[in-house]
Structures are given as C-alpha cells and as structure tokens.
Design a protein around this motif. Structure first.
Motif, PDB file in Angstrom:
ATOM      1  N   PRO A 314      -9.363 108.780 -18.538  1.00  0.00           N
ATOM      2  CA  PRO A 314     -10.280 109.839 -18.087  1.00  0.00           C
ATOM      3  C   PRO A 314      -9.741 110.609 -16.880  1.00  0.00           C
ATOM      4  N   MET A 315      -9.127 109.892 -15.917  1.00  0.00           N
ATOM      5  CA  MET A 315      -8.601 110.565 -14.727  1.00  0.00           C
ATOM      6  C   MET A 315      -7.356 111.385 -15.052  1.00  0.00           C
ATOM      7  N   ILE A 316      -6.505 110.862 -15.910  1.00  0.00           N
ATOM      8  CA  ILE A 316      -5.314 111.613 -16.290  1.00  0.00           C
ATOM      9  C   ILE A 316      -5.715 112.929 -16.939  1.00  0.00           C
ATOM     10  N   LEU A 317      -6.668 112.868 -17.866  1.00  0.00           N
ATOM     11  CA  LEU A 317      -7.144 114.090 -18.533  1.00  0.00           C
ATOM     12  C   LEU A 317      -7.774 115.053 -17.528  1.00  0.00           C
ATOM     13  N   SER A 320      -5.155 116.458 -14.858  1.00  0.00           N
ATOM     14  CA  SER A 320      -4.177 117.371 -15.445  1.00  0.00           C
ATOM     15  C   SER A 320      -4.818 118.690 -15.847  1.00  0.00           C
ATOM     16  N   VAL A 321      -6.062 118.652 -16.335  1.00  0.00           N
ATOM     17  CA  VAL A 321      -6.760 119.901 -16.682  1.00  0.00           C
ATOM     18  C   VAL A 321      -6.997 120.748 -15.436  1.00  0.00           C
ATOM     19  N   ALA A 352      -2.263 111.291 -22.975  1.00  0.00           N
ATOM     20  CA  ALA A 352      -3.387 111.918 -22.273  1.00  0.00           C
ATOM     21  C   ALA A 352      -2.872 112.999 -21.323  1.00  0.00           C
ATOM     22  N   LEU A 353      -1.745 112.714 -20.681  1.00  0.00           N
ATOM     23  CA  LEU A 353      -1.118 113.711 -19.816  1.00  0.00           C
ATOM     24  C   LEU A 353      -0.676 114.928 -20.627  1.00  0.00           C
ATOM     25  N   ALA A 354      -0.099 114.690 -21.806  1.00  0.00           N
ATOM     26  CA  ALA A 354       0.317 115.795 -22.673  1.00  0.00           C
ATOM     27  C   ALA A 354      -0.884 116.624 -23.106  1.00  0.00           C
ATOM     28  N   ALA A 355      -1.936 115.950 -23.542  1.00  0.00           N
ATOM     29  CA  ALA A 355      -3.125 116.659 -24.026  1.00  0.00           C
ATOM     30  C   ALA A 355      -3.826 117.408 -22.899  1.00  0.00           C
TER      31      ALA A 355
END
Length: 412
Positions: A314-317, A320-321, A352-355
């Motif tokens: 959740p934090m990575i998403l 990064s957003v 998740a980082l990629a998305a």
C-alpha cells in the motif's frame, strides 16, 4: 536548497492556470521558464544542466516524432486508422477500441510512441464523427499509461525496474502479476469516462469514410519505418526473453526505424521542420528542472525519514503515485529501488513500484511524459487542449480506483 522545490511548485501553479497576466502560456514555455529559473538562480551549474538532459530519451523521441510526422503527412496513418476503427459503429465501440488497441499496443511499443502516433488518429476520429475531441484525448492518455503497466518495456520506469531489480524472466513475471489487473483497469477507464461524459455516448451509428493516400512514395517509406519499428521492438523482446547480453536500446530502434523517412524521402527537411520541436524543448527543460529538484534532496529526505513502512505494497503504491508528480516517475524509481532492495522485498513489492509509478500518469497532466506529448500535439494539430483541471477531474478518481485494483491483486 528549497529554491528548486519552490520553482517546481510555481511550475505546477502555472500549469494549472496557463496564464501570466494576459499572456497565455504553452506547457513547453512554462517548463522552459522553470529550467531558466533554476539556472539563473544558481541552483544547478550549466554543465550539470546540460549533462542532465537524457540524450537517449531525446533521440528516441526525435526518431518517433519523425516517423509520426511522415505517417500523418503521407496519409498512411489515416488509412491504418480507418482499417482499425471501421468496425466500430458507435461511441462505446470507439472508446473501447482506443482503450484496448492503443493501451495494449503501448505495452510493447512504449507509451510515448503510442502517444505520438495516436494523437492525430483520435483527432481525425473526432473530426469525422463530430465527437468531443477531449473525450478521445483523455481515453488515449489513460489507455497508453494504463496499458504500459503490463510490460517491462511499456515505459522507461518499468524497464529500469526489470533491469536493476534482479527479476528473472521479466516479461513472464510482469504478465503474470500485472496483465489481468491492467485489463480490468482499462475497463475501469471506460466506465469512468462514460460516467463523466455520458451525454457524449450516443447510440448513433457511425459511418467511416475511407481516406486517400496523399503521397504514395512517402506512404511507402512510412510503412517501411513502421514495420521496422515494430520488428525491432520484437527483436528487443527476444533479446530480453533469452537474456542475451546485447545493449539494444530503444533509442537505436527509433533512429533505425526513422532512416527510411529521414534519409530516403525527398521531403526529409519538411518532415524535420514540422516535427514537434516544442515537446522536445519541454523534455530538455524538464530534465534540467528535475535534476535541480533531485539535487536539493528534499523529496529523498521525505521518503527516507518517514516513520511509515515504506516497503509495504500500500505504501509503495501510494508514495510512487504521489511523488511521481513532483520528481517524475523515473527518478522516483531510481530513488525507491535501492530502498526496496535493501529491505529484500518480494516480487509483489517491486511490481507495485512499477504499477504505482506508471499509473501516476493518470493523476495529472505532468504525471506522465505521454500526457504532455498528447496535449502538445493536440494543441498543434487540432487546436484543442486539456487543462490541468479538466484532466485531474477525471484522473484523480480514476487513479484512486486503479491503485485499489493493483493493491488487491498484488496483495493476493
């Protein structure tokens, strides 16, 4: 060191207003002013500023812009568009064709490539069928951003993750984890657009008229360039699949594919003259401004010093957003990857980082390079634009929903 961040905030403000007094500003002018401000205020030395400009990206865009200009000028792009869209008989079908045609193609031809080629296509569709061009431009922008998530070569940040994270068989891994949620998110785009633009989704039957080739010789060369582009991308995919040690950059693909229209066409100088130089200037300026912001260490400090668990999905998403809006997605990935590697996160965290860093492009105009390409081309070729607010009004709720979809699938 806070000055570059203040200048970046001013750039965001001007991007929203597009106005200084009675003067209307284009995006390339706003970013140019930002780059000039950090140079004149001494926040970045001239030599470092020049070195910050990513030559590979500039040459890639140059090559694809040349191909796109030749495709459009010859009339061949209109013919290809007709053959693809002729079976789409209503507005719903047109939107779905744009989303899944352009979206899935961007996973392999890269989102910026589809943004360059797709903009004149959707503008032509809008003119032919009296469709609000803003609906189609938004569909194109969201399609090429969302679709590019599912492949390691869909965009530069995915490629960076695939090459530097130790993921084995990246094409297989990206498809396994991200293809299904990406298809679902393309469907989400359709319903979000239909919600916000329901009055434009009429049931009227669309009649497509077959266009004529304007310049047969240039059309032949354009076709050859397009075939080369697709073929060389396939070669790169094979190189990746078989882990062949060969530096076959996307830059080389774009420049080799542009040879037929730039070397063998008698209209080479006309093609070069009419290319979208303003977008190239925008990117050069953006590299300078973002390098200055990066050097300030402001956002790195926020990420490193936060007390939250920055390696959870959740934090990575979320991070990064949000941070991709301020330091661009590629620098964000370059900053985040070492943190994830040090924490030994699993494949789900890396994807998740990629998305997250990719669908950040759906949040705002400045969230993705492809958005800027689409808007610049639309202003130049169709005298139509998308404002920061118009984009964000649909992009913010869309990004929240799409983030939730990727969160669900990557947490399984």
């Amino acid at each position: 060191m806070i000055i570059p961040v203040v200048i970046l905030c001013l750039v965001f403000f001007l991007t929203i207003t597009r106005q200084i007094g009675n003067v209307r500003l284009d995006l390339w002018q706003i970013m140019g002013l930002g780059a000039l401000a950090v140079l004149l205020s001494g926040q970045i030395p001239l030599q470092e500023a020049m070195e910050s400009i990513n030559v590979d990206v500039m040459l890639f865009l140059f090559g694809v812009f040349a191909i796109g200009q030749a495709l459009e000028a010859s009339g061949y792009l209109s013919q290809v568009s007709y053959n693809f869209f002729k079976s789409a008989k209503n507005m719903d079908a047109i939107i779905l064709f744009v989303l899944f045609g352009m979206g899935l193609a961007s996973a392999f031809l890269m989102n910026d490539t589809l943004a360059i080629i797709g903009t004149p296509v959707v503008l032509l569709l809008a003119r032919q069928h009296q469709i609000n061009p803003k609906v189609l431009l938004l569909a194109l922008a969201f399609a090429v951003t969302t679709g590019s998530v599912a492949s390691p070569i869909g965009n530069p940040q995915n490629l960076l993750i695939a090459l530097n994270s130790g993921i084995k068989d990246p094409f297989v891994v990206f498809a396994r984890y991200l293809l299904l949620p990406t298809i679902i998110n393309l469907i989400v785009v359709y319903f979000v657009l239909k919600f916000f633009f329901k009055e434009h989704f009429s049931t009227n039957v669309l009649n497509h008229s077959q266009p004529q080739i304007c310049d047969a010789k240039l059309a032949d060369l354009s076709r050859l360039s397009l075939i080369l582009l697709i073929s060389l991308v396939c070669v790169k995919i094979l190189i990746q699949l078989f882990s062949i040690s060969f530096d076959f950059r996307l830059t080389y693909i774009a420049l080799i594919a542009a040879v037929p229209v730039l070397v063998f066409s008698k209209k080479r100088f006309e093609i070069i003259k009419k290319m979208d130089w303003h977008t190239l200037f925008f990117f050069a300026s953006m590299f300078i401004l973002m390098e200055s912001v990066w050097d300030s260490g402001f956002f790195q400090g926020i990420l490193v010093n936060t007390k939250q668990n920055v390696v959870s999905i959740p934090m990575i998403l979320s991070v990064s957003v949000v941070l991709s809006q301020f330091i661009s997605n590629v620098p964000l990935v370059a900053l985040y990857l070492p943190i994830l590697s040090h924490a030994s996160v699993d494949t789900g965290g890396l994807l998740a980082l990629a998305a997250g860093s990719t669908i950040a492009g759906n949040l705002s105009v400045l969230g993705a390079a492809s958005n800027v390409i689409i808007i610049h081309n639309a202003e130049k070729k169709g005298n139509v634009t998308l404002s920061f607010i118009e984009f964000a009004k649909i992009g913010v709720p869309l990004t929240i929903i799409q983030t939730g979809v990727y969160w669900f699938f990557l947490s399984l």
